[in-house]
Scaffold this motif. Structure first.
Motif, short mmCIF file in Angstrom:
data_model
loop_
_atom_site.label_atom_id
_atom_site.label_comp_id
_atom_site.label_asym_id
_atom_site.label_seq_id
_atom_site.Cartn_x
_atom_site.Cartn_y
_atom_site.Cartn_z
N LYS A 42 0.84 -1.21 0.00
CA LYS A 42 0.00 0.00 0.00
C LYS A 42 0.87 1.27 0.00
CE LYS A 42 -2.05 -1.45 3.80
NZ LYS A 42 -1.32 -2.73 3.88
N THR A 43 1.85 1.29 0.90
CA THR A 43 2.70 2.49 0.99
C THR A 43 3.58 2.61 -0.26
OG1 THR A 43 2.76 2.08 3.37
CG2 THR A 43 4.20 3.80 2.54
N THR A 44 4.08 1.48 -0.74
CA THR A 44 4.92 1.51 -1.95
C THR A 44 4.11 2.02 -3.14
OG1 THR A 44 6.09 -0.42 -1.06
CG2 THR A 44 6.52 0.14 -3.35
N ARG A 70 6.35 5.22 10.54
CA ARG A 70 7.25 4.94 9.42
C ARG A 70 6.64 5.26 8.07
NH1 ARG A 70 9.83 -0.76 11.40
NH2 ARG A 70 10.91 0.18 13.15
N ASP A 71 5.36 4.87 7.89
CA ASP A 71 4.74 5.09 6.57
C ASP A 71 4.55 6.58 6.31
OD1 ASP A 71 4.79 2.40 6.26
OD2 ASP A 71 2.62 2.09 6.31
N ALA A 72 4.10 7.32 7.33
CA ALA A 72 3.91 8.77 7.15
C ALA A 72 5.25 9.43 6.82
CB ALA A 72 3.30 9.38 8.41
N ILE A 115 -6.26 7.51 2.33
CA ILE A 115 -6.17 7.02 3.71
C ILE A 115 -5.67 5.58 3.65
CG2 ILE A 115 -7.37 6.61 5.88
CD1 ILE A 115 -9.53 8.60 5.01
N GLU A 116 -4.41 5.37 4.05
CA GLU A 116 -3.90 4.00 4.11
C GLU A 116 -4.37 3.38 5.41
OE1 GLU A 116 0.34 3.20 3.43
OE2 GLU A 116 0.13 1.27 4.47
N ASN A 117 -5.22 2.38 5.29
CA ASN A 117 -5.78 1.75 6.48
C ASN A 117 -4.76 0.80 7.12
OD1 ASN A 117 -7.84 0.87 8.33
ND2 ASN A 117 -9.34 1.35 6.75
#
Ligand SMILES: Nc1nc2c(ncn2[C@@H]2O[C@H](COP(=O)(O)OP(=O)(O)O)[C@@H](O)[C@H]2O)c(=O)[nH]1
Ligand SMILES: [Mg+2]
Length: 226
Positions: A42-44, A70-72, A115-117
């Protein structure tokens, strides 16, 4: 008793989600709920899409995670505003958490909000956040039987991204099985086979996404696009 409580919890969530949705609509912000297992990419996918998208629109990201930021941090690293929600161990985002985050996002300054859940194919399916679109990311390394196993998640998906297509030559994954399982569910969701790593197939998905925004919000898409 448990069923009654679960129902009223979900009803309360739905009401807050409707409030969020009104705020998003009022500000002309199109919102995409990005769902999938931990590690699906998702983040990638966001990191791959956002550099191109930000040439055309003003995006922002809310990152949902159990504990870390980390993702933010990864999203901020590519110059896109991002806000982290930590659920403190909770397995999904809910509409209230998103509402509480909105004061730290300049809705008037953005046009598209991802919005990454939290990585999870079960409880995230039940909690609306106020989004316009639900995109489920399924990576080919997870196996081709997931649509049948996680019906609720896939039934509610507006699109399915089959990520890590670059790995298809090395594993057994039947893309047609996913397609036919979705059809059996009565789903109209398009499937985008792509690789967030190599960029293969990414443009088709981005064009579809921006096309959906233009279709759902024709006035705003015309007035606010640069
Ligand atoms: N080979 C390959 N690896 C990928 C792809 N997308 C993501 N990954 C890898 O999968 C792992 C998890 O990705 P991440 O974006 O953090 O997943 P998330 O938990 O869904 O946000 C990382 O090691 C990524 O580099 C892809 O398209 N192909
Ligand atoms: Mg992530």
């Amino acid at each position: 008793m448990e069923i009654v409580m679960a129902k009223s919890l979900l009803n309360a969530n739905t009401q807050i989600a409707e409030g969020n949705r009104s705020l998003f609509d009022g500000a002309g912000v199109y919102v995409v709920n990005l769902l999938g297992s931990p590690g699906a990419g998702k983040t990638t996918l966001l990191e791959a899409m956002l550099p191109g998208i930000k040439e055309r629109l003003r995006p922002a990201v809310i990152e949902g995670d159990l504990n870390t930021s980390r993702d933010a941090d990864r999203i901020a690293g590519i110059g896109v505003p991002s806000v982290q929600i930590n659920t403190g161990g909770g397995c999904h985002l809910d509409a209230n958490m998103v509402m509480a985050t909105l004061p730290s996002i300049e809705l008037g300054e953005i046009e598209l909000l991802f919005i990454e859940n939290v990585g999870n194919l079960v409880c995230t399916a039940s909690f609306a956040l106020g989004e316009h679109l639900r995109v489920v990311v399924l990576s080919v390394t997870e196996g081709d039987d997931k649509v049948e196993k996680y019906l609720s998640m896939f039934r509610k998906a507006d699109a399915v991204v089959l990520n890590k297509a670059d790995l298809l030559p090395y594993i057994d994954f039947d893309v047609e099985r996913v397609r036919s399982d979705l059809e059996r569910l009565g789903s109209q969701a398009p499937i985008f086979r792509l690789s967030a790593r190599t960029g293969e197939g990414l443009d088709l998905f981005v064009e579809w996404l921006l096309g959906r925004r233009a279709k759902d919000h024709p006035e705003r898409a015309r007035n606010r696009s640069k």
